[in-house]
Scaffold this motif. Structure first.
Motif, PDB file in Angstrom:
ATOM      1  N   GLY A 245       0.614  -1.226  -0.040  1.00 37.78           N
ATOM      2  CA  GLY A 245      -0.088  -0.056   0.181  1.00 37.78           C
ATOM      3  C   GLY A 245       0.846   1.341  -0.053  1.00 37.78           C
ATOM      4  O   GLY A 245       2.150   1.150   0.097  1.00 37.78           O
ATOM      5  N   SER A 246       0.035   2.462   0.049  1.00 34.19           N
ATOM      6  CA  SER A 246       0.851   3.670   0.070  1.00 34.19           C
ATOM      7  C   SER A 246       1.704   4.004   1.161  1.00 34.19           C
ATOM      8  O   SER A 246       1.372   3.458   2.448  1.00 34.19           O
ATOM      9  N   LEU A 247       3.074   4.601   0.918  1.00 32.20           N
ATOM     10  CA  LEU A 247       3.756   4.838   2.004  1.00 32.20           C
ATOM     11  C   LEU A 247       3.286   6.195   2.750  1.00 32.20           C
ATOM     12  O   LEU A 247       3.754   6.277   3.858  1.00 32.20           O
ATOM     13  N   ALA A 248       2.214   6.936   1.983  1.00 22.57           N
ATOM     14  CA  ALA A 248       1.716   7.946   3.050  1.00 22.57           C
ATOM     15  C   ALA A 248       1.221   7.389   4.327  1.00 22.57           C
ATOM     16  O   ALA A 248       0.912   8.134   5.294  1.00 22.57           O
ATOM     17  N   HIS A 249       0.559   6.015   4.532  1.00 22.66           N
ATOM     18  CA  HIS A 249       0.056   5.701   5.453  1.00 22.66           C
ATOM     19  C   HIS A 249       0.977   4.895   6.564  1.00 22.66           C
ATOM     20  O   HIS A 249       0.357   4.481   7.549  1.00 22.66           O
ATOM     21  N   GLY A 250       2.103   4.967   6.243  1.00 19.77           N
ATOM     22  CA  GLY A 250       3.166   4.564   7.236  1.00 19.77           C
ATOM     23  C   GLY A 250       4.004   3.446   6.803  1.00 19.77           C
ATOM     24  O   GLY A 250       4.086   3.215   5.574  1.00 19.77           O
ATOM     25  N   LEU A 251       5.119   3.015   7.685  1.00 18.20           N
ATOM     26  CA  LEU A 251       6.141   2.111   7.371  1.00 18.20           C
ATOM     27  C   LEU A 251       6.125   1.072   8.284  1.00 18.20           C
ATOM     28  O   LEU A 251       5.821   1.065   9.393  1.00 18.20           O
ATOM     29  N   PRO A 252       6.795  -0.177   7.664  1.00 22.38           N
ATOM     30  CA  PRO A 252       7.056  -1.095   8.625  1.00 22.38           C
ATOM     31  C   PRO A 252       8.469  -0.793   9.531  1.00 22.38           C
ATOM     32  O   PRO A 252       9.023   0.179   9.201  1.00 22.38           O
ATOM     33  N   PRO A 253       8.670  -1.352  10.718  1.00 19.25           N
ATOM     34  CA  PRO A 253       9.689  -1.228  11.325  1.00 19.25           C
ATOM     35  C   PRO A 253      11.006  -0.970  10.326  1.00 19.25           C
ATOM     36  O   PRO A 253      11.466  -1.954   9.597  1.00 19.25           O
ATOM     37  N   ALA A 254      11.860  -0.211  10.626  1.00 19.99           N
ATOM     38  CA  ALA A 254      13.012  -0.021   9.819  1.00 19.99           C
ATOM     39  C   ALA A 254      14.015   1.051  10.641  1.00 19.99           C
ATOM     40  O   ALA A 254      13.641   1.871  11.579  1.00 19.99           O
ATOM     41  N   GLN A 255      15.305   0.934  10.206  1.00 17.80           N
ATOM     42  CA  GLN A 255      16.360   1.505  10.719  1.00 17.80           C
ATOM     43  C   GLN A 255      16.217   3.072  10.306  1.00 17.80           C
ATOM     44  O   GLN A 255      16.008   3.309   9.357  1.00 17.80           O
ATOM     45  N   PRO A 256      16.334   3.891  11.038  1.00 17.38           N
ATOM     46  CA  PRO A 256      16.265   5.395  10.817  1.00 17.38           C
ATOM     47  C   PRO A 256      17.131   5.837   9.601  1.00 17.38           C
ATOM     48  O   PRO A 256      18.252   5.373   9.494  1.00 17.38           O
ATOM     49  N   GLY A 257      16.477   6.515   8.691  1.00 19.18           N
ATOM     50  CA  GLY A 257      17.363   6.686   7.385  1.00 19.18           C
ATOM     51  C   GLY A 257      17.196   5.687   6.269  1.00 19.18           C
ATOM     52  O   GLY A 257      17.602   5.778   4.956  1.00 19.18           O
ATOM     53  N   THR A 258      16.381   4.777   6.404  1.00 14.51           N
ATOM     54  CA  THR A 258      16.292   3.742   5.390  1.00 14.51           C
ATOM     55  C   THR A 258      15.310   4.349   4.385  1.00 14.51           C
ATOM     56  O   THR A 258      14.186   5.129   4.589  1.00 14.51           O
TER      57      THR A 258
END
Length: 270
Positions: free
Chosen positions: A20-33
């Motif tokens: 889905g759209s990245l506007a609705h959030g992200l999965p857990p990820a390292q900052p800067g990903t």
């Protein structure tokens, strides 16, 4: 030439279309990903991966396909690469790439991506093609309902009531549909469309305008260009255009919200 897709790793990963759209959030990820999403899916690239993410029309030749059915878009239209802690967009195609608002990155030029959600648009003659980009800062919740229940909400998104959200999506639909040189709908058009969507909603031009004006006034202390005193005449659609641009840049409204206009149930309370 067929591009070899990277294997899944802790540095580079494939995002399925169903994400889905990245506007609705992200999965857990390292900052800067870095996260990049097209219509058929996308990819994530962690900091330090030393990986150039290619995008363009020809799906076998790029990592993320955009404008796949438009021959005006270059087969390899550009790439995103890391320079230190920054992610840099390179436009190697003929068509300009537009940031939210009016800033253009012309062919042969480059631009630093902000640490935020950034919808990019390849400006073709008949349509603008969306490429979603987002750089992770912290774990984000996935949808509007989850954001209300979270301990903290995304700082870059504005809170809207259901009625405000619906009216603004309707007003902004030409932008969300990526039409060239979009303008807000007229109040009469908004009222007519919402009346057909919600026959019992008592929608009028005056009510739609009142709801949007309230949102502009509420955001104006923190966003420049939403009140008449800050915009030189003639006003035209400038105030609503500035509001729509702010909502797009902050991912308060997104292309996926167009589903609301296809009959998705929402409350009509203001």
């Amino acid at each position: 030439m067929v591009l070899a897709m990277p294997k899944r790793s802790n540095k580079v990963d494939i995002l399925p279309k169903e994400a889905g759209s990245l506007a609705h959030g992200l999965p857990p990820a390292q900052p800067g990903t870095l996260f990049v999403m097209g219509l058929n899916g996308g990819m994530s690239v962690a900091p330090g991966a030393r990986f150039d993410l290619l995008f363009g029309r020809c799906e076998p030749d790029v990592h993320v396909c955009v404008g796949g059915n438009d021959p005006h878009v270059s087969r390899r239209h550009g790439y995103i690469t890391a320079e230190g802690s920054r992610w840099i967009l390179h436009n190697t195609g003929r068509l300009a790439i537009r940031f939210p608002g009016s800033r253009l990155v012309l062919g042969g030029h480059r631009a630093e991506l902000p640490v935020a959600y950034t919808p990019l648009f390849i400006v073709a003659p008949r349509q603008e093609h969306l490429l979603e980009v987002r750089i992770a800062t912290k774990a984000a919740t996935r949808n509007r309902a989850e954001r209300h229940e979270a301990d903290t909400c995304d700082a870059d998104q504005w809170e809207l009531s259901d009625a405000e959200h619906l009216v603004l999506v309707c007003l902004s639909q030409r932008y969300l549909r990526q039409e060239p040189h979009p303008q807000p709908l007229t109040w009469a058009q908004v009222a007519d469309e919402l009346s057909r969507l919600q026959p019992g909603g008592r929608w009028t031009s005056k009510r739609a305008a009142h709801i949007v004006t309230d949102v502009r006034k509420r955001l104006s202390p923190k966003v420049y260009g939403l009140v008449e005193e800050e915009v030189p005449p003639p006003l035209g659609n400038t105030l609503n255009h500035n509001l729509i641009t702010e909502l797009l840049v902050t991912a308060t409204i997104a292309q996926s919200d167009l589903a609301l206009l296809d009959g998705a149930p929402r409350t009509s309370e203001s």
